[in-house]
Write an enzyme that holds these catalytic residues in place. Structure first.
Site, PDB file in Angstrom:
ATOM      1  N   ARG A   1       0.801  -0.885   0.340  1.00  0.00           N
ATOM      2  CA  ARG A   1      -0.108   0.018  -0.044  1.00  0.00           C
ATOM      3  C   ARG A   1       0.926   1.408   0.255  1.00  0.00           C
ATOM      4  O   ARG A   1       2.271   1.555   1.034  1.00  0.00           O
ATOM      5  CB  ARG A   1      -1.216  -0.167   1.634  1.00  0.00           C
ATOM      6  CG  ARG A   1      -2.106  -0.813   1.002  1.00  0.00           C
ATOM      7  CD  ARG A   1      -3.048  -0.780   2.232  1.00  0.00           C
ATOM      8  NE  ARG A   1      -2.453  -1.709   3.468  1.00  0.00           N
ATOM      9  CZ  ARG A   1      -1.974  -1.308   4.676  1.00  0.00           C
ATOM     10  NH1 ARG A   1      -2.424   0.227   4.689  1.00  0.00           N
ATOM     11  NH2 ARG A   1      -2.095  -2.008   5.394  1.00  0.00           N
TER      12      ARG A   1
ATOM     13  N   GLY B   1      -3.935  -3.879  -2.408  1.00  0.00           N
ATOM     14  CA  GLY B   1      -4.355  -2.987  -1.296  1.00  0.00           C
ATOM     15  C   GLY B   1      -4.191  -1.927  -1.575  1.00  0.00           C
ATOM     16  O   GLY B   1      -5.468  -0.916  -1.120  1.00  0.00           O
TER      17      GLY B   1
ATOM     18  N   LYS C   1      -9.066  -2.247   0.573  1.00  0.00           N
ATOM     19  CA  LYS C   1      -9.118  -0.989   1.799  1.00  0.00           C
ATOM     20  C   LYS C   1      -9.533  -0.072   1.045  1.00  0.00           C
ATOM     21  O   LYS C   1     -10.025   1.209   1.537  1.00  0.00           O
ATOM     22  CB  LYS C   1      -7.748  -1.105   1.755  1.00  0.00           C
ATOM     23  CG  LYS C   1      -7.166  -2.308   2.282  1.00  0.00           C
ATOM     24  CD  LYS C   1      -7.688  -3.073   3.410  1.00  0.00           C
ATOM     25  CE  LYS C   1      -7.042  -3.645   4.966  1.00  0.00           C
ATOM     26  NZ  LYS C   1      -6.525  -5.068   4.375  1.00  0.00           N
TER      27      LYS C   1
ATOM     28  N   HIS D   1     -11.061  -3.322  11.134  1.00  0.00           N
ATOM     29  CA  HIS D   1      -9.945  -3.986  10.557  1.00  0.00           C
ATOM     30  C   HIS D   1     -10.096  -5.371  10.876  1.00  0.00           C
ATOM     31  O   HIS D   1      -8.673  -5.081  12.076  1.00  0.00           O
ATOM     32  CB  HIS D   1      -8.294  -2.726  10.577  1.00  0.00           C
ATOM     33  CG  HIS D   1      -8.105  -4.022   9.257  1.00  0.00           C
ATOM     34  ND1 HIS D   1      -6.008  -3.906   9.788  1.00  0.00           N
ATOM     35  CD2 HIS D   1      -7.620  -4.283   8.210  1.00  0.00           C
ATOM     36  CE1 HIS D   1      -5.288  -4.343   9.013  1.00  0.00           C
ATOM     37  NE2 HIS D   1      -6.418  -4.398   8.035  1.00  0.00           N
TER      38      HIS D   1
ATOM     39  N   CYS E   1       0.878  -9.102  11.329  1.00  0.00           N
ATOM     40  CA  CYS E   1       0.926  -9.074  13.643  1.00  0.00           C
ATOM     41  C   CYS E   1       0.184 -10.579  14.059  1.00  0.00           C
ATOM     42  O   CYS E   1      -0.415 -10.480  14.897  1.00  0.00           O
ATOM     43  CB  CYS E   1       0.217  -7.887  14.176  1.00  0.00           C
ATOM     44  SG  CYS E   1       1.524  -6.564  13.505  1.00  0.00           S
TER      45      CYS E   1
ATOM     46  N   ASN F   1       5.817  -9.541   1.026  1.00  0.00           N
ATOM     47  CA  ASN F   1       4.228  -8.789   1.282  1.00  0.00           C
ATOM     48  C   ASN F   1       3.510  -9.148   0.354  1.00  0.00           C
ATOM     49  O   ASN F   1       2.616  -9.831   0.033  1.00  0.00           O
ATOM     50  CB  ASN F   1       3.695  -7.554   0.917  1.00  0.00           C
ATOM     51  CG  ASN F   1       3.055  -7.415   1.039  1.00  0.00           C
ATOM     52  OD1 ASN F   1       2.002  -7.743   2.086  1.00  0.00           O
ATOM     53  ND2 ASN F   1       2.651  -5.693   0.684  1.00  0.00           N
TER      54      ASN F   1
ATOM     55  N   ARG G   1       2.069  -5.503  18.177  1.00  0.00           N
ATOM     56  CA  ARG G   1       3.400  -6.029  17.662  1.00  0.00           C
ATOM     57  C   ARG G   1       4.536  -5.989  18.528  1.00  0.00           C
ATOM     58  O   ARG G   1       4.748  -3.818  18.428  1.00  0.00           O
ATOM     59  CB  ARG G   1       4.705  -6.158  16.304  1.00  0.00           C
ATOM     60  CG  ARG G   1       5.204  -6.734  16.187  1.00  0.00           C
ATOM     61  CD  ARG G   1       6.280  -6.439  14.425  1.00  0.00           C
ATOM     62  NE  ARG G   1       5.005  -7.217  13.565  1.00  0.00           N
ATOM     63  CZ  ARG G   1       5.567  -8.411  13.238  1.00  0.00           C
ATOM     64  NH1 ARG G   1       6.948  -8.915  13.785  1.00  0.00           N
ATOM     65  NH2 ARG G   1       4.984  -9.250  12.462  1.00  0.00           N
TER      66      ARG G   1
HETATM   67  C1  SPV Z   1      -3.059  -5.429   4.921  1.00  0.00           C
HETATM   68  O1  SPV Z   1      -1.919  -4.861   4.510  1.00  0.00           O
HETATM   69  O2  SPV Z   1      -4.081  -4.856   6.362  1.00  0.00           O
HETATM   70  C2  SPV Z   1      -3.820  -6.577   4.198  1.00  0.00           C
HETATM   71  C3  SPV Z   1      -3.385  -5.987   2.763  1.00  0.00           C
HETATM   72  O3  SPV Z   1      -4.611  -6.578   4.584  1.00  0.00           O
HETATM   73  S1  SPV Z   1      -4.064  -5.157   1.813  1.00  0.00           S
HETATM   74  O4  SPV Z   1      -5.059  -5.236   0.913  1.00  0.00           O
HETATM   75  O5  SPV Z   1      -2.516  -4.345   1.460  1.00  0.00           O
HETATM   76  O6  SPV Z   1      -4.381  -3.887   2.473  1.00  0.00           O
HETATM   77 MN    MN Z   2      -6.041  -5.384   6.449  1.00  0.00          MN
END
Ligand code: SPV
Ligand code: MN
Length: 623
Positions: free
Chosen positions: A86, A222, A229, A248, A272, A384, A418
């Site tokens: 992201r 993301g 998101k 979340h 985490c 990732n 974390r």
């Molecule tokens: C996160 O990073 O919290 C995810 C993956 O669940 S993303 O779709 O990149 O946000």
């Molecule tokens: Mn997420």
């Protein structure tokens, strides 16, 4: 010209019929405006039919955004080497008159819309545009939010078919009544590897007023999968305005004694332990990322926003993650992204089996020792790297809970981060406000590879949601504190920490210990076990954990381990209160007074306990 007339001119007859069948003038207006602006070579409108979904799958291969792997129904997709997470810096909430919000990247709405319009003008001239309809939450329920996605990426559309419930028929059913989200995405110009080329022009802009998100010059899920998101920013805004929670959080059922099932949601920052908690093999998986929590008849009811998983693949191995491992090795529909591929087989970091010395990965052709332009050695797969798969394929999925239009009654909410040195592995808040403030609003976590930027830095991350926050934090926290007023019995709130270390930096817990904490929390929701009252909430008694470790993991749990893990670390806890108070006073502002009151009470209890027992308090001293 009327929007429908315009659409009749732009679309071929077959596609036009599909659009015309939805009697919604706002949808027609939106489609006419944006299709005209994006100027695609071709438009395909997806209904809920299997043929249309198959068309999208096939186009992802045809255009080279995905490649087939050896196992049937498996494909691999790559994002640009610098488009692997992201992009927080280029993601902004559009605000009126350039209003600033704490901890949120904002941009003046007019300026932002102008910039996006310019970036997207004619951007699809060589491309096919997919128009797709989905819903957030189970269909035809209090949770349902319909959404339309425009994208020139068949990979993005394909991912959405795996992750969301189809919504074309829902749009038709609701007709003019539909209040829906809109997503406009273009991956922009592609390079020879079919990844986005113009990353300097990567933008994700969120318009709360029109409930629309624009995303351009990026492919990473993301940033691009509208219903994930991007939509999350819109649902947080709606929830705060309407008095419910959009979080979340995973959603799972924990099996209690005598067939009892208790449902929990859990908020953890990315990387985490959120997905691995939701997927403990012998419990009931409902969702791993996003939950809606709505008060219905005095009870908090929760539903998974999605129906699939976009999960991190690094570290998935047959020993610790037998369920995910099995799913990833079965011939069900899966998109692997940014993994190493050799002879049609996917490989990833820390998978517990031998990895080839060369192949193709997110950097192109790869060999061990290969360095990137910055001189960093490139690992086999990106940290990732992810897999996209529907939840129905998991042997431990709770399908009834997943599809129930009423959601499930929520027994507990878990917050975790974390944290190397402050929180014990598990504890229960005294009450709703105490949990919301000291566990949710006070959550901190070390940064990870889920976003671009430095890792391992302790960062304020209330409710693990800060990356996605779209409203003033004072309003978000205020809504949380008021939420209990809609309930006859609020869910219990728990805090967990899987990352506690001793003074030498050694982990104090094993990866699987979380399975025991879950069972303890399940018992606590029903008052089935006693607990020890400490200044920061209730912690488990040694005897109960020893029994649960034996029953759940067939493991001996000794008093020394327990004492180390559950020692109340007063100096660290006091320092944390200082930090959190300062943030809310100085950086957020106008926060409900209750928040400071709850923090102050906790400080008092800690100081009192320190006077009696010293800085580090053994749980045995408090029994
Ligand atoms: C996160 O990073 O919290 C995810 C993956 O669940 S993303 O779709 O990149 O946000
Ligand atoms: Mn997420």
């Amino acid at each position: 010209m009327e929007p429908l007339e315009k659409l009749a001119r732009i679309l071929d007859e077959e596609q036009f019929k599909k659009v015309e069948a939805i009697k919604n003038s706002e949808l027609h207006r939106f489609l006419a405006e944006w299709i005209e602006h994006l100027k695609p070579r071709k438009v395909f409108v997806c209904t809920d039919s299997e043929e249309d979904e198959q068309y999208v799958r096939w186009k992802a291969l045809y255009y080279g955004e995905e490649k087939m792997l050896e196992t049937p129904n498996h494909t691999v997709h790559y994002d640009n080497y610098y488009d692997q997470a992201r992009d927080k810096a280029n993601t902004a909430i559009l605000t009126l008159n350039g209003e600033k919000l704490p901890f949120i990247n904002t941009k003046d709405r007019e300026e932002g819309l102008k910039e996006i319009k310019e970036l997207m003008n004619g951007i699809m001239k060589d491309k096919e545009l997919f128009v797709c309809f989905f819903v957030l939450g189970p269909k035809n329920s209090v949770f349902t939010i319909p959404a339309v996605q425009l994208t020139d990426s068949a990979y993005v559309a394909h991912s959405e078919f795996i992750l969301y419930r189809k919504g074309y028929e829902e749009f038709r059913r609701l007709g003019e009544e539909t209040r829906f989200f809109k997503f406009v995405h273009s991956e922009g110009e592609l390079d020879e590897r079919k990844t986005s080329r113009n990353l300097d022009k990567r933008r994700v802009y969120i318009d709360l007023i029109d409930e629309t998100v624009y995303s351009v010059n990026t492919q990473y899920g993301g940033n691009t999968i509208g219903l994930k998101k991007p939509a999350f920013r819109l649902t947080i805004n709606r929830a705060v305005k309407e008095g419910w929670l959009s979080e979340h959080m995973f959603l799972m059922g924990v099996n209690g004694p005598n067939g009892r099932v208790t449902y929990f949601t859990g908020a953890f920052p990315s990387m985490c332990g959120k997905t691995s908690t939701a997927m403990v093999p012998w419990e009931r998986l409902v969702g791993d990322d996003l939950s809606f929590i709505i008060p219905v008849n005095g009870k908090a009811r929760a539903a998974n926003v999605e129906k699939g998983v976009f999960g991190i693949i690094q570290g998935v191995n047959p020993k610790d993650d037998p369920v995910i491992w099995k799913v990833l090795h079965s011939p069900v529909e899966i998109i692997f992204s940014n993994v190493l591929v050799k002879d049609g087989k996917p490989y990833w970091n820390e998978m517990g089996v031998e990895i080839p010395e060369e192949g193709e990965n997110h950097s192109g052709r790869w060999w061990r020792g290969k360095k990137d332009a910055e001189g960093n050695e490139i690992p086999p797969s990106h940290k990732n790297a992810r897999f996209t798969v529907s939840l129905e394929h998991f042997p431990n999925v709770d399908l009834e809970a997943l599809e129930n239009p009423c959601g499930v009654e929520l027994g507990g909410i878990i917050f975790g981060g974390r944290d190397a040195d402050t929180w014990p592995p598990v504890r229960e808040a005294f009450d709703w406000d105490h949990g919301v403030v000291t566990l949710g609003a006070a959550l901190e976590s070390e940064t990870t590879a889920a976003t671009l930027g430095k890792e391992g830095v302790r960062a304020f991350n209330p409710m693990a949601i800060l990356d996605f926050m779209s409203v003033h934090l004072k309003d978000y926290i205020g809504n949380y504190l008021r939420f209990k007023e809609h309930l006859r019995r609020a869910p219990k709130i728990f805090g967990v920490n899987y990352f506690l270390r001793d003074e030498n930096g050694n982990w104090l817990n094993h990866k699987l210990d979380k399975a025991v904490w879950l069972k303890w929390m399940e018992l606590r929701v029903h008052g089935d076990v006693d607990a020890i009252e400490t200044p920061i909430g209730y912690i488990p008694k040694y005897e109960d954990l020893a029994r649960l470790f034996r029953e759940v993991l067939n493991k001996e749990y000794n008093k020394e381990a327990y004492e180390k893990q559950f020692t109340i670390r007063v100096p660290e806890l006091l320092a944390k209160i200082e930090r959190i108070e300062k943030i809310y006073r100085e950086k957020v502002g106008e926060v409900p007074e209750e928040l400071f009151k709850v923090l102050e009470e906790e400080r008092k209890r800690l100081l009192e306990a320190r006077g009696k027992y010293g800085d580090y308090i053994s749980p045995f001293a408090l029994e």
